[in-house]
Design an enzyme around this catalytic site. Structure first.
Site, mmCIF file in Angstrom:
data_model
loop_
_atom_site.group_PDB
_atom_site.id
_atom_site.type_symbol
_atom_site.label_atom_id
_atom_site.label_comp_id
_atom_site.label_asym_id
_atom_site.label_seq_id
_atom_site.Cartn_x
_atom_site.Cartn_y
_atom_site.Cartn_z
ATOM 1 N N HIS A 66 -43.827 -14.959 18.797
ATOM 2 C CA HIS A 66 -42.506 -15.439 18.533
ATOM 3 C C HIS A 66 -42.161 -15.257 17.072
ATOM 4 C CE1 HIS A 66 -43.659 -17.533 22.431
ATOM 5 N NE2 HIS A 66 -42.695 -17.087 22.785
ATOM 6 N N GLY A 93 -40.189 -21.719 24.028
ATOM 7 C CA GLY A 93 -41.033 -22.599 23.155
ATOM 8 C C GLY A 93 -42.384 -22.524 23.073
ATOM 9 N N GLN A 143 -39.555 -7.361 31.805
ATOM 10 C CA GLN A 143 -38.622 -8.102 31.371
ATOM 11 C C GLN A 143 -37.549 -7.336 30.308
ATOM 12 O OE1 GLN A 143 -38.722 -12.509 30.461
ATOM 13 N NE2 GLN A 143 -38.992 -11.682 28.304
HETATM 14 O O1 PAF Z 1 -39.774 -14.383 27.688
HETATM 15 C C1 PAF Z 1 -39.542 -15.540 27.747
HETATM 16 O O2 PAF Z 1 -39.853 -16.409 27.033
HETATM 17 C C2 PAF Z 1 -38.433 -15.988 28.588
HETATM 18 O O3 PAF Z 1 -38.271 -15.023 29.901
HETATM 19 C C3 PAF Z 1 -36.684 -15.888 28.193
HETATM 20 C C4 PAF Z 1 -36.628 -14.382 27.516
HETATM 21 C C5 PAF Z 1 -36.816 -16.606 26.980
HETATM 22 C C6 PAF Z 1 -35.771 -16.237 29.073
HETATM 23 O O4 PAF Z 1 -35.911 -17.827 29.314
#
Ligand code: PAF
Length: 304
Positions: free
Chosen positions: A53, A47, A169
């Site tokens: 995003h 969020g 990540q």
């Molecule tokens: O990158 C993010 O915002 C978070 O690490 C994710 C991938 C939504 C997992 O909670």
């Protein structure tokens, strides 16, 4: 409401954007996904959505028949003392932005739905998670992997979209998908920056104007690294030292790491080359900021 109802309901027939459905329950989300006949895209988020995003959301809308955005501030990826409680939240603003874009489903489970009492499972991608961010955030990658795997199982996306700002990540998720034979095509988009060069992040919200000025040193450091590599400076140590100098000149910065490494294993390099990853984590005030670049056009002795 099923996937098909949502896309081909009466609103669609009147040329109105179909209403976005907000789902909180895991079983309802699973039912919706099962009912989808076309391809499903998932954009997992915590969020406080910004342009990076929304670019991922647009990519999913363009590539898939239906798009789900998940919005869940995942407690298991924060260690004690980190910013879970204070993580910026704007549920109403996020919902409005996604609805305007034509997202099909906003999945907003609460903590109890994702981690009911008795939850005992861990998901650990080994080795690559020990370096860089994993060295100082011991819970982050385990918590992130477990929630991403759960989201993949619940939403069953054909494609999932992540930003490259958290490069590590992204590699951990790709490893998880490969090792567990998950049927998800992981796609990514490059870092999005503000006009002043600061990489977009929900955590930029923590910065006051002076801290924000200091934070610009991250991008300046990366820029200097690119220029050094392009001019034929191979020494990773010289590059790290130069970035350190640039960041330390700025008040209120505390470097966590400056890494010149292999972009998949994250093993530190002695010499740079095309494709090397430069990754940074720096605290500025209350914000822990990360940024990175892959070297391109480096005059290199040792390309991989
Ligand atoms: O990158 C993010 O915002 C978070 O690490 C994710 C991938 C939504 C997992 O909670």
């Amino acid at each position: 409401m099923t996937c098909r109802d949502n896309r081909f309901g009466p609103r669609e027939m009147k040329n109105l954007a179909p209403e976005m459905k907000t789902i909180q329950s895991v079983s309802e989300m699973k039912e919706w996904s099962r009912s989808c006949s076309g391809s499903v895209g998932l954009v997992p988020t915590m969020g406080y959505l910004h342009r990076a995003h929304l670019d991922l959301v647009q990519k999913s809308l363009d590539a898939c028949d239906a798009t789900t955005v998940s919005l869940f501030v995942n407690p298991t990826q924060f260690s004690p003392g980190e910013d879970f409680e204070n993580y910026p939240r704007d549920w109403d603003g996020d919902r409005a932005r996604l609805e305007t874009m034509g997202v099909d489903v906003l999945f907003m489970p609460d903590t109890e739905a994702m981690y009911p009492s008795g939850f005992k499972t861990n998901v650990e991608v080994q080795e690559v998670t020990r370096r860089l961010c994993g060295a100082t955030r011991p819970d982050y990658f385990k918590g992130m992997a477990v929630v991403v795997l759960k989201l993949f199982n619940i939403v069953r996306p054909d494609k999932a979209f992540f930003g490259e700002k958290d490069w590590q990540q992204l590699q951990v998720i790709k490893t998880l998908v490969r090792d567990l034979n998950l049927d998800v095509d992981v796609q990514s988009l490059p870092i999005v920056r503000d006009a002043d060069g600061l990489a977009l992040s929900s955590r930029n919200e923590y910065l006051n104007p002076d801290e924000r000025r200091s934070a610009l040193a991250l991008n300046r450091g990366l820029q200097a690294a690119r220029e050094m590599a392009a001019s034929g400076i191979f020494s990773a140590r010289s590059i790290r030292d130069r970035i350190r100098e640039i960041i330390e000149e700025e008040p209120g910065t505390e470097i966590e790491f400056i890494s010149v490494c292999d972009p998949e294993s994250f093993v530190e390099l002695d010499e740079t080359g095309d494709g090397a990853l430069i990754a940074l984590a720096v605290r500025v005030g209350k914000a822990r900021l990360i940024d990175n670049c892959l070297l391109e056009n480096a005059k290199c002795k040792s390309p991989f």
